[in-house]
Design a protein around this motif. Structure first.
Motif, PDB file in Angstrom:
ATOM      1  N   ARG A 177       0.821  -1.205   0.000  1.00 26.65           N
ATOM      2  CA  ARG A 177       0.000   0.000   0.000  1.00 26.65           C
ATOM      3  C   ARG A 177       0.863   1.267   0.000  1.00 26.65           C
ATOM      4  NH1 ARG A 177      -3.419  -1.730   3.153  1.00 26.65           N
ATOM      5  NH2 ARG A 177      -5.106  -2.124   1.721  1.00 26.65           N
ATOM      6  N   GLN A 227      -9.547  -4.636  10.572  1.00 26.91           N
ATOM      7  CA  GLN A 227      -8.643  -5.375   9.701  1.00 26.91           C
ATOM      8  C   GLN A 227      -8.248  -6.704  10.358  1.00 26.91           C
ATOM      9  OE1 GLN A 227      -8.631  -1.749   9.376  1.00 26.91           O
ATOM     10  NE2 GLN A 227      -9.732  -2.613   7.645  1.00 26.91           N
ATOM     11  N   GLN A 248      -2.442  -7.334  10.816  1.00 31.22           N
ATOM     12  CA  GLN A 248      -2.182  -6.075  10.117  1.00 31.22           C
ATOM     13  C   GLN A 248      -1.837  -4.981  11.126  1.00 31.22           C
ATOM     14  OE1 GLN A 248      -5.912  -6.688   7.313  1.00 31.22           O
ATOM     15  NE2 GLN A 248      -4.695  -4.975   6.552  1.00 31.22           N
ATOM     16  N   VAL A 289     -12.196  -7.005   7.459  1.00 28.73           N
ATOM     17  CA  VAL A 289     -11.880  -6.715   6.058  1.00 28.73           C
ATOM     18  C   VAL A 289     -10.408  -6.332   5.965  1.00 28.73           C
ATOM     19  CG1 VAL A 289     -12.429  -5.286   4.058  1.00 28.73           C
ATOM     20  CG2 VAL A 289     -14.225  -5.850   5.698  1.00 28.73           C
ATOM     21  N   GLU A 290      -9.666  -6.988   5.104  1.00 22.17           N
ATOM     22  CA  GLU A 290      -8.239  -6.674   4.974  1.00 22.17           C
ATOM     23  C   GLU A 290      -8.010  -5.333   4.296  1.00 22.17           C
ATOM     24  OE1 GLU A 290      -4.113  -8.619   3.160  1.00 22.17           O
ATOM     25  OE2 GLU A 290      -6.031  -9.607   2.821  1.00 22.17           O
ATOM     26  N   ASN A 291      -8.785  -5.021   3.272  1.00 20.30           N
ATOM     27  CA  ASN A 291      -8.551  -3.847   2.447  1.00 20.30           C
ATOM     28  C   ASN A 291      -9.098  -2.587   3.098  1.00 20.30           C
ATOM     29  OD1 ASN A 291      -9.393  -1.900   0.132  1.00 20.30           O
ATOM     30  ND2 ASN A 291      -7.895  -3.281  -0.806  1.00 20.30           N
ATOM     31  N   LEU A 292      -8.230  -1.592   3.309  1.00 18.76           N
ATOM     32  CA  LEU A 292      -8.650  -0.355   3.975  1.00 18.76           C
ATOM     33  C   LEU A 292      -9.628   0.452   3.131  1.00 18.76           C
ATOM     34  CD1 LEU A 292      -5.229   0.800   5.453  1.00 18.76           C
ATOM     35  CD2 LEU A 292      -7.167  -0.116   6.721  1.00 18.76           C
ATOM     36  N   GLU A 293      -9.455   0.403   1.809  1.00 15.04           N
ATOM     37  CA  GLU A 293     -10.375   1.124   0.937  1.00 15.04           C
ATOM     38  C   GLU A 293     -11.780   0.545   1.014  1.00 15.04           C
ATOM     39  OE1 GLU A 293      -7.384   0.015   0.180  1.00 15.04           O
ATOM     40  OE2 GLU A 293      -6.367   1.232  -1.329  1.00 15.04           O
ATOM     41  N   SER A 294     -11.863  -0.798   1.024  1.00 17.82           N
ATOM     42  CA  SER A 294     -13.170  -1.442   1.144  1.00 17.82           C
ATOM     43  C   SER A 294     -13.820  -1.101   2.479  1.00 17.82           C
ATOM     44  CB  SER A 294     -13.019  -2.965   1.012  1.00 17.82           C
ATOM     45  OG  SER A 294     -12.526  -3.320  -0.258  1.00 17.82           O
ATOM     46  N   ASN A 349      -8.394   4.068   9.431  1.00 15.95           N
ATOM     47  CA  ASN A 349      -7.401   4.265   8.393  1.00 15.95           C
ATOM     48  C   ASN A 349      -6.224   5.023   9.002  1.00 15.95           C
ATOM     49  OD1 ASN A 349      -6.177   4.548   5.765  1.00 15.95           O
ATOM     50  ND2 ASN A 349      -8.241   4.372   4.902  1.00 15.95           N
ATOM     51  N   TYR A 392      -2.512   7.777   4.652  1.00 12.73           N
ATOM     52  CA  TYR A 392      -3.122   7.123   3.498  1.00 12.73           C
ATOM     53  C   TYR A 392      -4.245   7.947   2.889  1.00 12.73           C
ATOM     54  CZ  TYR A 392      -0.840   2.674   4.735  1.00 12.73           C
ATOM     55  OH  TYR A 392       0.067   1.692   5.003  1.00 12.73           O
ATOM     56  N   TYR A 403     -12.579   7.962  -3.260  1.00 16.31           N
ATOM     57  CA  TYR A 403     -13.758   7.141  -3.091  1.00 16.31           C
ATOM     58  C   TYR A 403     -14.926   7.703  -3.886  1.00 16.31           C
ATOM     59  CZ  TYR A 403     -11.011   5.524   0.879  1.00 16.31           C
ATOM     60  OH  TYR A 403     -10.017   5.038   1.673  1.00 16.31           O
TER      61      TYR A 403
END
Length: 319
Positions: free
Chosen positions: A100, A203, A207, A230-235, A249, A253, A259
């Motif tokens: 990332r 997360q 992580q 959820v692994e993905n921070l954007e999701s 977050n 980042y 978004y």
């Protein structure tokens, strides 16, 4: 120095199959099999246990591998120094960092490096914090960028920048208006205890974002009853935008994310807690001029990131 023997054994250990190691070494599997059998016969002990096609190091093999990695590390140091002496400047920069962070740290920094040192090759290694520290300690990379502590005395931690944890909410969340201003910050701060009964979007446990999120929740005395993982921070941020819960977050980042649905950010957790990032290297590694320059370039690039906080000094420090 010719370390073919050590390089072959390390390849078998890394790939755990003769086929994978042979492809990496550009030799045939039968050739590699004969090499290993001959070496083990000479040593009088097996270096690997065979489980079908899988090769797992024995106790002696683990010891051999540890010394072989150090020998290959020293050989790379010698070759780098020799290049500098003979040719003025040539070599390879091996950099490890989390996937990332590559988007906003690398492009401009690498462009500047190629201007200053056009003959330098760059190899990038992306992975988790644990994987990157292993690569660094094994001498496979020159530098990593990380925010995790590691007690290994051979490591040098060069202060890079300081980050903050932020909570992510939908702009329509009824508690968004409860945020308060804090001195020295462009973002308001919000108390996580306000959300004690709500759903959190977290997360994975390994992580780094989860580690700092857990610290912030502990600070607020909150123990989530319901949460998504959820692994993905954007999701996670877009789930928060849909009103599914409170996500998290990093301040560093959010200025690089885009978004399709609006979200709001708030500092959270202990207002006096920072997340320190470091450029990490081995103290005993030869510091080639282009590696030293790249550290300087990274520090120059991060100083241009508007939301990030520079470390209080540039001296060596340990997390």
């Amino acid at each position: 120095m010719n370390l073919r023997e050590q390089e072959y054994v390390l390849a078998i250990a890394n790939y755990q199959t003769l086929k994978g190691a042979a492809e990496f070494l550009n030799v045939s599997p039968p050739t590699l099999s004969v090499f290993l059998s001959t070496l083990e016969h000479t040593l009088g002990v097996p270096l690997f246990n065979r489980f079908g096609k899988k090769f797992v190091p024995t106790e002696v093999g683990e010891t051999y591998i540890r010394y072989a990695r150090e020998m290959c590390f020293l050989n790379r140091q010698w070759e780098a120094r020799l290049y500098d002496i003979k040719h003025g400047e040539r070599g390879v920069l091996r950099l490890g960092l989390h996937p990332r962070r590559t988007t906003y740290l690398l492009p401009a920094a690498l462009r500047e490096l190629t201007i200053r040192h056009p003959s330098i090759d760059v190899k990038l290694y992306e992975g988790s914090s644990e994987e990157l520290f292993h690569l660094l300690l094994d001498g496979e990379v020159d530098l990593i960028i990380n925010n995790r502590p590691n007690p290994a005395p051979v490591l040098e931690f060069i202060p890079f920048y300081r980050d903050r944890l932020v909570a992510v909410l939908s702009p329509l969340h009824p508690l968004a208006c409860k945020a308060v201003s804090i001195s020295g910050s462009s973002l308001p701060w919000i108390d996580l205890s306000l959300f004690a009964g709500e759903t959190f979007i977290l997360q994975l446990p390994d992580q780094s974002s989860r580690m700092y999120t857990d610290q912030a929740l502990d600070y607020a005395g909150v123990h989530p009853l319901h949460h998504y993982t959820v692994e993905n921070l954007e999701s996670a941020a877009q789930m928060a935008a849909e009103g599914l819960g409170v996500a998290f977050n990093f301040l560093g980042y959010i200025q690089h994310f885009s978004y399709h649905k609006a979200i709001r950010y708030f500092l959270t957790g202990d207002p006096n807690t920072f997340i320190d990032y470091y450029i990490v290297r081995r103290k005993d590694a030869y510091l080639a001029p282009y590696v030293a320059d790249f550290i300087e370039i990274l520090q120059e690039q991060i100083a241009q990131q508007s939301l990030l906080i520079l470390p209080p000094d540039k001296k060596q420090a340990k997390p």
